[in-house]
Design an enzyme around this catalytic site. Structure first.
Site, PDB file in Angstrom:
ATOM      1  N   TYR A  93       4.690   0.289   6.986  1.00  0.00           N
ATOM      2  CA  TYR A  93       4.907   0.455   5.549  1.00  0.00           C
ATOM      3  C   TYR A  93       6.396   0.613   5.242  1.00  0.00           C
ATOM      4  CZ  TYR A  93       4.433   2.893   0.991  1.00  0.00           C
ATOM      5  OH  TYR A  93       4.538   3.305  -0.323  1.00  0.00           O
ATOM      6  N   GLN A 105       4.943  -3.460  -1.926  1.00  0.00           N
ATOM      7  CA  GLN A 105       4.216  -3.101  -0.713  1.00  0.00           C
ATOM      8  C   GLN A 105       2.860  -2.492  -1.051  1.00  0.00           C
ATOM      9  OE1 GLN A 105       4.638  -3.608   2.442  1.00  0.00           O
ATOM     10  NE2 GLN A 105       2.973  -2.286   3.169  1.00  0.00           N
ATOM     11  N   GLU A 106       2.801  -1.713  -2.126  1.00  0.00           N
ATOM     12  CA  GLU A 106       1.552  -1.056  -2.490  1.00  0.00           C
ATOM     13  C   GLU A 106       0.527  -2.023  -3.074  1.00  0.00           C
ATOM     14  OE1 GLU A 106       0.430   1.856  -2.002  1.00  0.00           O
ATOM     15  OE2 GLU A 106       2.147   3.067  -1.438  1.00  0.00           O
ATOM     16  N   SER A 107       0.968  -2.898  -3.968  1.00  0.00           N
ATOM     17  CA  SER A 107      -0.024  -3.678  -4.733  1.00  0.00           C
ATOM     18  C   SER A 107       0.364  -5.127  -4.974  1.00  0.00           C
ATOM     19  CB  SER A 107      -0.232  -3.015  -6.096  1.00  0.00           C
ATOM     20  OG  SER A 107       0.940  -3.148  -6.898  1.00  0.00           O
TER      21      SER A 107
END
Length: 478
Positions: free
Chosen positions: A436, A310-312
């Site tokens: 998120y 999800q972050e990168s």
């Protein structure tokens, strides 16, 4: 003489009637027997929507709902897991279980043999096809391919109804040995062309099979309910309805719905295919780092991997316009606080991200799982201060600040001045942490599914074969 004999005979009858009435009056009913024994027996089936076991033990929507019913009766819950639907109903008929909680649709045929409780969910029956293959538009088009459903299912009953009333030439196959996931896998691999599943089950499993789609709904909305064997003694059936009608059950159903279904719409067809491609391409490279971080932090490595995606998208060189960097997208201050010297080093980034998430979870020690983890993830994204503000707003609005389902309603309000002006940390893009968390939950689901199904399903390119002993072919009506 005859009069005396008659009087004695009458007295004997009266005594017998009184004894019978007295015996019947003290015999406990089914509900009383359950409470006397201190346990109630439920029969169910293995399914992601009903009952399954994970690392924390038995769980599932039906499992948690049945546990709440047992607590309502102040007894323990005993679970029987049946192999198929026929076994579920035979277990009820033979009295081995008090009720069945297995995602059962209340159909006309079943209603003749079993008593169904008040419904707690509605679903539709959906025809599933493989994208790129033949897409049927209506029931008559099912003759264009091979259709298989579970034997004894409401879907088989629906097809028989369609065959009798509308399409005599309709044919399909039934198998008692296949569950919903098996049938979807067979459609996805091209071994069969179509199947029929309940809409809630397809929502749960669709992300695992991104090449599958809904062709059309075979039915209108139908009730899902618990089943009880027909008996003159309906005390347990009435107790179940009282449980569903009590004030405390409505928020429980809402919480279970959010927990098991609230995040399912976040991964669409394109996103699911991209995630699976990236999983096959990149995850093996970073999995050892996630597993090591899991050992040190106590957080499931698959959840950490979901955070990383999800972050990168598992890009160790990722960078945002705000300056956060690396696979786990750490801020400079957070990295310094955690002792991370190089945010672009994937191992250091994963270790730092896992420690940071663990610290956030520790600060929420009064919250029960899984809400504790979901709230910690929201704090990872928006900051612990903004999460605290949102929990305060939640409480002021009459919600529970320890429940993710309530806090996620308050978080978007942090972008509205009339709400954030009275908070300590001010404005925040509050919808972002909601999306998120829901995305991470879905990614986590897929990673768990993939790992647990590796040994159960064939490799890509292989076919799950049906033997003649596994299926029954339903011929057309003459």
């Amino acid at each position: 003489m005859q009069t005396g004999i008659f009087r004695l005979f009458a007295k004997a009858i009266l005594v017998a009637v009184c004894v019978t009435a007295l015996t019947a009056s003290v015999r406990p009913n089914n509900l009383e027997q359950v409470r006397m024994h201190g346990e109630i027996v439920m029969v169910t089936r293995n399914s992601p929507t009903t009952f399954f076991e994970d690392r924390a033990g038995p769980t599932g929507y039906e499992m948690e709902l049945a546990q709440a019913f047992a607590q309502y009766l102040n007894v323990d819950l005993k679970v029987i897991v049946a192999d198929n639907l026929s076994d579920i109903f035979s277990t009820l008929e033979t009295g081995k279980a008090a009720f069945a909680a297995a995602g059962l649709t209340n159909t006309p045929d079943r209603d003749r043999w079993f008593r169904f409780s008040q419904p707690y969910m509605q679903v539709s029956e959906q025809v599933i096809y493989r994208r790129g293959g033949v897409r049927p538009k209506e029931a008559v088009d099912l003759a264009q391919g091979k259709l298989v459903v579970a034997a004894g299912s409401s879907h088989a009953e629906r097809l028989r109804m369609v065959q009798v009333r509308q399409i005599p030439e309709l044919t399909w196959s039934e198998s008692p040995d296949l569950e919903v996931a098996d049938l979807l896998q067979m459609v996805a691999s091209g071994n069969i062309d179509f199947t029929v599943v309940d809409s809630n089950e397809f929502r749960m499993l669709q992300a695992y099979y991104p090449n599958l789609g809904v062709a059309f709904d075979l039915s209108e909305q139908q009730d899902i309910a618990w089943a009880f064997a027909y008996s003159r003694d309906d005390s347990l059936y009435k107790a179940a309805n009282e449980f569903f009608n009590q004030q405390e059950t409505a928020p429980l159903l809402a919480e279970l719905s959010e927990r098991y279904y609230g995040h399912l719409d976040k991964l669409d067809y394109v996103g699911a295919r991209r995630f699976l491609r990236q999983t096959n391409k990149k995850l093996d490279t970073y999995r050892p780092h996630f597993e090591l971080a899991s050992e040190q932090s106590g957080i499931d490595w698959r959840l950490l991997a979901a955070v990383g995606y999800q972050e990168s998208h598992w890009n160790p060189n990722a960078r945002s316009y705000t300056g956060v960097r690396g696979l786990m997208m750490l801020t400079r201050n957070t990295a310094r606080e955690l002792g991370i010297k190089n945010r672009l080093d994937p191992q250091q980034s994963i270790m730092g991200g896992s420690r940071y998430l663990a610290k956030l979870r520790e600060r929420l020690d009064s919250v029960q799982e899984p809400d504790r983890t979901w709230l910690a993830l929201a704090a990872y994204n928006v900051g612990y201060g903004h999460l605290t503000d949102a929990r305060k707003i939640t409480a002021e609005m009459g919600g529970n600040p320890d429940l993710w389902m309530d806090v996620k309603e308050a978080l978007p309000l942090l972008s509205q001045k009339r709400y954030y002006r009275n908070t300590r940390h001010g404005y925040a893009r509050g919808q972002e942490p909601v999306d998120y968390v829901q995305n991470i939950r879905r990614y986590y689901d897929v990673l768990v599914w993939n790992e647990e199904q590796e040994q159960n399903f064939p490799e890509d390119g292989e076919t799950l074969q049906l033997s003649s002993s596994m299926i029954t072919v339903i011929p057309p009506l003459l």
